[in-house]
Structure formats: C-alpha cells, structure tokens
Design a protein around this motif. Sequence first.
Motif, PDB file in Angstrom:
ATOM      1  N   GLY A 299       0.845  -1.192   0.000  1.00 46.20           N
ATOM      2  CA  GLY A 299       0.000   0.000   0.000  1.00 46.20           C
ATOM      3  C   GLY A 299       0.873   1.231   0.000  1.00 46.20           C
ATOM      4  O   GLY A 299       2.065   1.174  -0.323  1.00 46.20           O
ATOM      5  N   GLY A 300       0.282   2.365   0.372  1.00 46.85           N
ATOM      6  CA  GLY A 300       1.067   3.589   0.398  1.00 46.85           C
ATOM      7  C   GLY A 300       0.262   4.768   0.909  1.00 46.85           C
ATOM      8  O   GLY A 300      -0.950   4.662   1.125  1.00 46.85           O
ATOM      9  N   ILE A 301       0.940   5.871   1.126  1.00 53.45           N
ATOM     10  CA  ILE A 301       0.294   7.138   1.469  1.00 53.45           C
ATOM     11  C   ILE A 301       0.292   7.992   0.213  1.00 53.45           C
ATOM     12  O   ILE A 301       1.347   8.301  -0.344  1.00 53.45           O
ATOM     13  N   VAL A 302      -0.895   8.338  -0.240  1.00 51.96           N
ATOM     14  CA  VAL A 302      -1.065   9.041  -1.517  1.00 51.96           C
ATOM     15  C   VAL A 302      -1.985  10.242  -1.314  1.00 51.96           C
ATOM     16  O   VAL A 302      -2.404  10.546  -0.197  1.00 51.96           O
ATOM     17  N   ALA A 303      -2.309  10.905  -2.401  1.00 52.10           N
ATOM     18  CA  ALA A 303      -3.238  12.030  -2.336  1.00 52.10           C
ATOM     19  C   ALA A 303      -4.675  11.508  -2.252  1.00 52.10           C
ATOM     20  O   ALA A 303      -5.066  10.612  -2.997  1.00 52.10           O
ATOM     21  N   LEU A 304      -5.443  12.074  -1.351  1.00 51.76           N
ATOM     22  CA  LEU A 304      -6.856  11.703  -1.242  1.00 51.76           C
ATOM     23  C   LEU A 304      -7.574  11.928  -2.573  1.00 51.76           C
ATOM     24  O   LEU A 304      -8.439  11.139  -2.956  1.00 51.76           O
ATOM     25  N   SER A 305      -7.198  12.975  -3.295  1.00 56.33           N
ATOM     26  CA  SER A 305      -7.861  13.281  -4.561  1.00 56.33           C
ATOM     27  C   SER A 305      -7.684  12.170  -5.585  1.00 56.33           C
ATOM     28  O   SER A 305      -8.573  11.941  -6.410  1.00 56.33           O
ATOM     29  N   LEU A 306      -6.566  11.466  -5.552  1.00 59.94           N
ATOM     30  CA  LEU A 306      -6.365  10.328  -6.445  1.00 59.94           C
ATOM     31  C   LEU A 306      -7.121   9.104  -5.942  1.00 59.94           C
ATOM     32  O   LEU A 306      -7.717   8.360  -6.717  1.00 59.94           O
ATOM     33  N   ALA A 307      -7.091   8.890  -4.629  1.00 57.57           N
ATOM     34  CA  ALA A 307      -7.763   7.728  -4.055  1.00 57.57           C
ATOM     35  C   ALA A 307      -9.272   7.776  -4.257  1.00 57.57           C
ATOM     36  O   ALA A 307      -9.935   6.736  -4.325  1.00 57.57           O
ATOM     37  N   MET A 308      -9.830   8.986  -4.359  1.00 57.35           N
ATOM     38  CA  MET A 308     -11.281   9.128  -4.537  1.00 57.35           C
ATOM     39  C   MET A 308     -11.726   8.949  -5.974  1.00 57.35           C
ATOM     40  O   MET A 308     -12.920   8.850  -6.245  1.00 57.35           O
ATOM     41  N   ALA A 309     -10.787   8.908  -6.907  1.00 57.35           N
ATOM     42  CA  ALA A 309     -11.142   8.760  -8.317  1.00 57.35           C
ATOM     43  C   ALA A 309     -11.758   7.382  -8.560  1.00 57.35           C
ATOM     44  O   ALA A 309     -11.299   6.386  -7.999  1.00 57.35           O
ATOM     45  N   PRO A 310     -12.794   7.295  -9.382  1.00 59.15           N
ATOM     46  CA  PRO A 310     -13.417   5.991  -9.671  1.00 59.15           C
ATOM     47  C   PRO A 310     -12.419   4.966 -10.188  1.00 59.15           C
ATOM     48  O   PRO A 310     -12.528   3.774  -9.878  1.00 59.15           O
ATOM     49  N   GLN A 311     -11.435   5.421 -10.959  1.00 60.14           N
ATOM     50  CA  GLN A 311     -10.439   4.496 -11.497  1.00 60.14           C
ATOM     51  C   GLN A 311      -9.641   3.834 -10.386  1.00 60.14           C
ATOM     52  O   GLN A 311      -9.236   2.671 -10.499  1.00 60.14           O
ATOM     53  N   PHE A 312      -9.398   4.573  -9.306  1.00 60.01           N
ATOM     54  CA  PHE A 312      -8.675   4.039  -8.158  1.00 60.01           C
ATOM     55  C   PHE A 312      -9.565   3.077  -7.375  1.00 60.01           C
ATOM     56  O   PHE A 312      -9.147   1.975  -7.023  1.00 60.01           O
TER      57      PHE A 312
END
Length: 262
Positions: free
Chosen positions: A187-200
């Motif tokens: 796993g990892g620590i990433v941007a919330l904005s990327l994690a919320m994307a449907p693709q993610f």
Amino acid sequence: MKSFIRAVAIFIMCVGASPSWASDAPAIAAAANIKFALDKIAANFTQDTGQRVRISYGSSGNLVAQIRHGAPFELFLSADDKYIYQLHKLGVTTSDGELYAIGRLALAAPKTSALALDPQLEGLKTMLQQGQLQRFAIANPDHAPYGERAREYLEHLGMWQHIQSHLIFGENVSQAAQFALSGSTDGGIVALSLAMAPQFQAVGHYVALPSDWHTPLNQRMVLTEKAGDTAKLFYDYLQQAKSRAVFTEFGFGLPELTSPGA
C-alpha cells in the motif's frame, strides 16, 4: 486476478496520460495530485468557452525546475504554495498567485493487500512489527509535497526510522499511487484526490488521514510572465464555483478567494 490486473493497468494509463490538445493551446504545469480533478475542469472549460489548454503533470519541485529553466508554461498549479513564492521572488511571475485548494493525504492499498487501513496506521504498525511489511509507497519527499507530508505523518507517529528500508518512492504522487495499487507493494500514502477517483476505487480502497498531523497542503496557482489570454481565462475559470465544486468532489478543501470578482 486477471480483472484486477486489467483494472490496475487502466488506472496507470489514466494517471500517466495528459490531454493531447492542439499545439497552439497554452501549456499548463500542474501538480500530479490534481490530475483527475483538473482534467474534468479542463473539459468543462473547453465545453463552456471553446478554448483548450495543454496540461503537463509532475511533482511540483520538478515543474518549478523546468519553469526556472525556461519551460513555456503559462500557468502553474502547485501542490505547495512555497514553490509559487520561490518563483515570485525570482521574478518569473508578476504576483504570488491564488490559493485554489487544500489537499489531504490518504492511506491506500490494493483490494488484494493484507494491510488494514486506519488513520492512526495501527494496521501498518502491526505489519511492520511482525515482519510482514514488504514495500510501502510514498512520493519522493525531496521534491514532491505529498511525499514530504507523508514523511511528516510517519514522523508524527514515530514510524519514519523503522519504515525507511521498506519505502518505494514515486517520482510524484501519481506514480506513488500506481505503486500502491500495483500489487508490488502492500500500500502507500497518496493524495486523497487520487484515491477518490473511480479508477482508483475499482482496484483499491483507502482511508483519509487527519490533516493536522502534517504541514498544510496549501495548493497555490500563478500565471507566469508568458501567460496569454487563454491561460488568463483558464486561471479565472479555476476560481469559479463550477470548478471549485469539482475540487470538492475530489476531496479538496476550499480556501477563501481574494481575487476581485472571484
């Protein structure tokens, strides 16, 4: 497993791609963490105005270096306001710009990972203590603001020294998100904005992390001296309610705007 690999591949293609607009469209430099939000805003901009922009995504530190060496960017959207202030002191910009969003971190993992997600990182601590943690992704803290804040978060919890040998650095936070979902990390620590994307969310899951355990991610944008009319129009468009609603959709906080008429 094949469907998981296919979904990861789709996510990687999405975060690595930039719109291929006509070469006469103004060049925009943008922090990698706003890709999904900014792509949507840029599409709205074209639909509403008939004008187009070309967006290059990367780590804020690397984009600043390109701008300082003459890259033809007309607008820069940084993940950290310190980079905007640096450019202004160097005379590359005529102002110190405008805050457009406040970013947040997320702990993320592929759905196949054994990592339990929680804001206090207890699941991560357990895996680390039991020798089960193999690799963990963050953006490079030397030039990526989200990597710098991830380090601060881990330091706050007393984990930085213990986890360093397990870290895999992404060149920017989008690449860190790719690593976090690839199956090659836990796993990892990433941007919330990327994690919320449907693709993610098709391939991973996440939990938002408290923003008071690291320096604020005050995201600022500024026009460069090369800015033409379309870039200036897009700069104003980014401050309008329709664009701010998109930033909210992807988990960003919204600062008060100070530009006249914004």
